[in-house]
Design a protein around this motif. Structure first.
Motif, PDB file in Angstrom:
ATOM      1  N   LYS A 258     -15.081  13.144  -4.546  1.00 23.15           N
ATOM      2  CA  LYS A 258     -15.618  14.490  -4.724  1.00 23.15           C
ATOM      3  C   LYS A 258     -14.992  15.347  -3.640  1.00 23.15           C
ATOM      4  CE  LYS A 258     -19.757  17.262  -4.989  1.00 23.15           C
ATOM      5  NZ  LYS A 258     -21.214  17.287  -4.923  1.00 23.15           N
ATOM      6  N   GLY A 259     -14.012  16.133  -4.031  1.00 19.34           N
ATOM      7  CA  GLY A 259     -13.316  16.959  -3.064  1.00 19.34           C
ATOM      8  C   GLY A 259     -13.908  18.354  -2.992  1.00 19.34           C
ATOM      9  N   VAL A 260     -13.836  18.925  -1.817  1.00 16.12           N
ATOM     10  CA  VAL A 260     -14.238  20.310  -1.623  1.00 16.12           C
ATOM     11  C   VAL A 260     -12.957  21.129  -1.639  1.00 16.12           C
ATOM     12  CG1 VAL A 260     -15.369  21.947  -0.089  1.00 16.12           C
ATOM     13  CG2 VAL A 260     -16.199  19.586  -0.245  1.00 16.12           C
ATOM     14  N   THR A 261     -12.792  21.963  -2.643  1.00 14.37           N
ATOM     15  CA  THR A 261     -11.549  22.681  -2.874  1.00 14.37           C
ATOM     16  C   THR A 261     -11.058  23.403  -1.628  1.00 14.37           C
ATOM     17  OG1 THR A 261     -12.127  22.983  -5.170  1.00 14.37           O
ATOM     18  CG2 THR A 261     -10.439  24.423  -4.311  1.00 14.37           C
ATOM     19  N   GLY A 262      -9.776  23.163  -1.311  1.00 15.56           N
ATOM     20  CA  GLY A 262      -9.128  23.858  -0.214  1.00 15.56           C
ATOM     21  C   GLY A 262      -9.562  23.446   1.179  1.00 15.56           C
ATOM     22  N   LYS A 263     -10.257  22.336   1.310  1.00 13.66           N
ATOM     23  CA  LYS A 263     -10.782  21.964   2.621  1.00 13.66           C
ATOM     24  C   LYS A 263     -10.064  20.803   3.293  1.00 13.66           C
ATOM     25  CE  LYS A 263     -14.177  24.897   2.759  1.00 13.66           C
ATOM     26  NZ  LYS A 263     -14.248  25.961   3.726  1.00 13.66           N
ATOM     27  N   SER A 264      -9.494  19.856   2.548  1.00 10.88           N
ATOM     28  CA  SER A 264      -8.995  18.671   3.239  1.00 10.88           C
ATOM     29  C   SER A 264      -7.958  17.885   2.448  1.00 10.88           C
ATOM     30  CB  SER A 264     -10.152  17.733   3.572  1.00 10.88           C
ATOM     31  OG  SER A 264     -10.692  17.194   2.400  1.00 10.88           O
ATOM     32  N   ARG A 265      -7.309  16.987   3.183  1.00  9.74           N
ATOM     33  CA  ARG A 265      -6.441  15.952   2.637  1.00  9.74           C
ATOM     34  C   ARG A 265      -6.989  14.629   3.137  1.00  9.74           C
ATOM     35  NH1 ARG A 265      -1.497  18.814   5.170  1.00  9.74           N
ATOM     36  NH2 ARG A 265      -1.836  20.782   4.177  1.00  9.74           N
ATOM     37  N   GLN A 266      -6.975  13.621   2.287  1.00 10.02           N
ATOM     38  CA  GLN A 266      -7.519  12.324   2.674  1.00 10.02           C
ATOM     39  C   GLN A 266      -6.617  11.235   2.128  1.00 10.02           C
ATOM     40  OE1 GLN A 266     -10.505  11.838   4.525  1.00 10.02           O
ATOM     41  NE2 GLN A 266      -9.668   9.793   4.666  1.00 10.02           N
ATOM     42  N   GLY A 267      -6.465  10.142   2.878  1.00  9.46           N
ATOM     43  CA  GLY A 267      -5.638   9.034   2.428  1.00  9.46           C
ATOM     44  C   GLY A 267      -6.293   7.697   2.698  1.00  9.46           C
ATOM     45  N   TRP A 268      -5.946   6.717   1.870  1.00 11.89           N
ATOM     46  CA  TRP A 268      -6.438   5.354   2.006  1.00 11.89           C
ATOM     47  C   TRP A 268      -5.285   4.397   1.834  1.00 11.89           C
ATOM     48  CZ3 TRP A 268      -8.584   9.098  -1.043  1.00 11.89           C
ATOM     49  CH2 TRP A 268      -9.840   9.546  -0.676  1.00 11.89           C
ATOM     50  N   ARG A 269      -5.307   3.300   2.568  1.00 12.80           N
ATOM     51  CA  ARG A 269      -4.291   2.270   2.451  1.00 12.80           C
ATOM     52  C   ARG A 269      -4.974   0.947   2.166  1.00 12.80           C
ATOM     53  NH1 ARG A 269      -1.993   3.230   8.256  1.00 12.80           N
ATOM     54  NH2 ARG A 269      -4.201   3.602   8.481  1.00 12.80           N
ATOM     55  N   PHE A 270      -4.358   0.129   1.324  1.00 19.40           N
ATOM     56  CA  PHE A 270      -4.875  -1.205   1.084  1.00 19.40           C
ATOM     57  C   PHE A 270      -3.755  -2.124   0.639  1.00 19.40           C
ATOM     58  CE2 PHE A 270      -5.529   1.363  -2.641  1.00 19.40           C
ATOM     59  CZ  PHE A 270      -5.214   0.553  -3.711  1.00 19.40           C
ATOM     60  N   MET A 271      -3.993  -3.434   0.807  1.00 16.88           N
ATOM     61  CA  MET A 271      -2.985  -4.442   0.496  1.00 16.88           C
ATOM     62  C   MET A 271      -3.599  -5.542  -0.353  1.00 16.88           C
ATOM     63  SD  MET A 271      -1.376  -4.861   4.332  1.00 16.88           S
ATOM     64  CE  MET A 271      -0.468  -6.309   3.890  1.00 16.88           C
ATOM     65  N   ASP A 272      -2.766  -6.122  -1.219  1.00 15.01           N
ATOM     66  CA  ASP A 272      -3.138  -7.369  -1.852  1.00 15.01           C
ATOM     67  C   ASP A 272      -2.137  -8.424  -1.370  1.00 15.01           C
ATOM     68  OD1 ASP A 272      -0.814  -7.081  -3.356  1.00 15.01           O
ATOM     69  OD2 ASP A 272      -1.837  -6.672  -5.237  1.00 15.01           O
ATOM     70  N   LYS A 273      -2.061  -9.550  -2.032  1.00 12.74           N
ATOM     71  CA  LYS A 273      -1.195 -10.636  -1.584  1.00 12.74           C
ATOM     72  C   LYS A 273       0.272 -10.219  -1.498  1.00 12.74           C
ATOM     73  CE  LYS A 273       0.159 -15.296  -2.863  1.00 12.74           C
ATOM     74  NZ  LYS A 273       0.034 -16.337  -3.866  1.00 12.74           N
TER      75      LYS A 273
END
Length: 42
Positions: A8-23
């Motif tokens: 749920k983003g708030v328009t014009g307010k932020s950038r967000q990132g996630w990182r994940f790994m599998d095998k």
């Protein structure tokens, strides 16, 4: 592998990132409300 995400983003307010790994892989997900997009890279 399955991944389910709810954002749920708030328009014009932020950038967000996630990182994940599998095998064998490394993933990056970026949600950018400033540009109104979500990008997933492997």
């Amino acid at each position: 592998m399955a991944l389910r995400v709810r954002l749920k983003g708030v328009t014009g307010k932020s950038r967000q990132g996630w990182r994940f790994m599998d095998k064998n892989n490394y993933y990056v997900v970026r949600a950018n409300t400033l540009e109104d997009n979500v990008v997933c890279t492997k």
